[in-house]
Scaffold this active site. Structure first.
Site, PDB file in Angstrom:
ATOM      1  N   GLN A  97     -13.620 -28.880 -13.945  1.00 56.41           N
ATOM      2  CA  GLN A  97     -13.914 -28.141 -12.719  1.00 56.41           C
ATOM      3  C   GLN A  97     -12.601 -27.834 -12.002  1.00 56.41           C
ATOM      4  OE1 GLN A  97     -15.476 -29.685  -8.919  1.00 56.41           O
ATOM      5  NE2 GLN A  97     -17.168 -28.235  -9.156  1.00 56.41           N
ATOM      6  N   TYR A 179     -14.187 -24.993   0.026  1.00 56.18           N
ATOM      7  CA  TYR A 179     -12.858 -24.923  -0.575  1.00 56.18           C
ATOM      8  C   TYR A 179     -12.415 -23.453  -0.701  1.00 56.18           C
ATOM      9  CZ  TYR A 179     -14.083 -29.763  -1.062  1.00 56.18           C
ATOM     10  OH  TYR A 179     -14.480 -31.042  -0.768  1.00 56.18           O
ATOM     11  N   ARG A 226     -19.790 -22.709  -9.909  1.00 51.59           N
ATOM     12  CA  ARG A 226     -20.665 -23.528  -9.061  1.00 51.59           C
ATOM     13  C   ARG A 226     -20.751 -22.938  -7.660  1.00 51.59           C
ATOM     14  NH1 ARG A 226     -21.091 -29.922  -7.338  1.00 51.59           N
ATOM     15  NH2 ARG A 226     -23.194 -29.992  -8.165  1.00 51.59           N
ATOM     16  N   GLY A 310     -25.359 -36.261 -10.124  1.00 52.20           N
ATOM     17  CA  GLY A 310     -24.115 -36.873  -9.676  1.00 52.20           C
ATOM     18  C   GLY A 310     -24.283 -38.359  -9.493  1.00 52.20           C
ATOM     19  N   ARG A 311     -24.850 -38.756  -8.364  1.00 57.41           N
ATOM     20  CA  ARG A 311     -24.942 -40.181  -8.023  1.00 57.41           C
ATOM     21  C   ARG A 311     -25.592 -41.041  -9.106  1.00 57.41           C
ATOM     22  NH1 ARG A 311     -27.197 -38.521  -2.250  1.00 57.41           N
ATOM     23  NH2 ARG A 311     -27.950 -36.862  -3.634  1.00 57.41           N
TER      24      ARG A 311
END
Ligand SMILES: Cc1cc2nc3c(=O)[nH]c(=O)nc-3n(C[C@H](O)[C@H](O)[C@H](O)COP(=O)(O)O)c2cc1C
Length: 353
Positions: A97, A179, A226, A310-311
């Protein structure tokens, strides 16, 4: 068809549809070089159909958080080579990424001589952790001049080339969460008056040129993107995210990306998954708080091609095997998410199956 059914996304071959979502874990060396614990961590999770790496900076300017990795010099490429070799030896597939934080940075987290840059000289409200002085304000960014923008796009292109040299199977453009690409997209953070700001056609120009540059290295079938329309994270705001992301996805559709990775955001003004389906329905990754059952349902119904988690991957290196065997998942420790070393990172055990 379910989460355990193999699938091809562009040139990426996934042995299942359980994707590891990108997660910054702050285990890189001080010079933004991947460390040995990172090799272990990714190797342990290689049974995922696809690993999307943590955000990796395409340049020193692109760094902003403490102990995050880059892919702009030979030592970093060599470090990532060890990671991709380990994942491939375990039969996995991994993309890098590419994450340029833009204005979401503090100079203490960046090497000397680097800059914090953004489309406009507007500081984001918020604080960021630094090892030296704890929480600090985000930097006031330098507004990139029209002459400087091509060099930033070139950094993304070179980072893509470097990622392939390091053995990554593909790359993902991080185009959300406040970002740099998201700063260009959003009317709140982009107040330029040249052809990179103002109209929606101008605001999508930077991310589309970045995607083109990345796809130019070895084809779009190795490049994903993404997004999370209307995501307010890191002080982001856009007057009309539906219109903005339609323009972005229309432009991206011409490229034929390997996949579109969409974070759903039910509180937002856009139905992100529905939007993703409209433009990239046959190569769509969904994300955010999916349970195994919900993800199974979405893939079986053909709503999503695959789902990223993710988590659940933090404390369950063998997440795929656990779900296959119907074993309960382990919890993870929040306190060690971003601390250095193996503790709370590469020392979560596999289940005794
Ligand atoms: C510790 C942590 C670090 C993250 N870092 C990144 C990152 O570097 N890039 C990114 O796109 N998303 C990042 N995210 C967001 C995750 O990719 C994902 O969208 C989020 O965890 C929601 O998915 P989940 O409910 O399956 O955990 C991060 C999330 C966590 C928990």
């Amino acid at each position: 068809m379910d989460l355990f059914t193999p699938v091809a996304l562009g040139s990426l071959q996934l042995r299942n549809r359980i994707v590891m979502a990108p997660m910054t874990r702050s285990r890189a060396g001080s010079d933004a070089v991947p460390t040995a614990v990172m090799v272990d961590y990714y190797r342990q999770r290689a049974s995922a159909g696809l690993i999307i790496s943590e955000g990796i900076a395409p340049s020193a300017d692109g760094l902003g958080y403490c102990r995050t990795p880059g892919i702009y010099n030979p030592a970093q490429i060599e470090g990532w080579r060890r990671v991709t070799d380990a994942v491939h030896a375990a039969g996995g597939c991994i993309v890098a990424q590419i994450m340029h934080v833009g204005r979401v940075a503090n100079a203490l987290n960046k090497p000397p001589g680097s800059r914090t840059v953004a489309p406009s000289a507007l500081r984001a409200r918020g604080e960021i952790y630094t090892d030296q002085q704890g929480m600090q304000d985000l930097d006031e960014p330098h507004a990139l001049s029209a002459e400087e923008i091509p060099a930033v796009i070139e950094d993304y292109r070179q980072a893509t080339e470097n990622a392939y040299a390091a053995g990554f199977d593909g790359v993902e453009l991080h185009c959300t969460s406040g970002y740099l690409p998201a700063q260009f997209l959003s009317s709140g953070s982009n107040q330029r008056t040249d052809n990179y700001g103002g109209s929606v056609a101008n605001r999508v120009r930077f991310p589309l040129q970045v995607l083109q540059a990345m796809a130019g290295v070895d084809g779009a079938e190795r490049v994903g993107m993404r997004i999370c329309p209307d995501n307010p994270f890191n002080d982001l705001q856009d007057d009309n995210p539906q219109e903005t992301f339609e323009a972005l996805l229309e432009g991206a559709a011409e490229l034929g990306l390997a996949y579109l990775h969409v974070i759903r955001f039910p509180r937002g003004r856009v139905d992100n998954i529905a939007l993703g389906r409209r433009y990239c329905g046959d190569r769509l990754l969904g994300n955010e708080s999916y349970s195994f059952e919900e993800a199974q349902g979405a893939v079986a119904a053909g709503e999503l091609t695959a789902v990223s988690f993710g988590r659940p991957f933090v404390g369950n290196p063998d997440l795929v095997e656990r779900w296959q065997a119907g074993v309960e998942l382990a919890e993870f420790d929040l306190a060690t998410l971003y601390t250095p070393g193996e503790n709370g990172y590469s020392n979560y055990p596999r289940a005794d199956l």
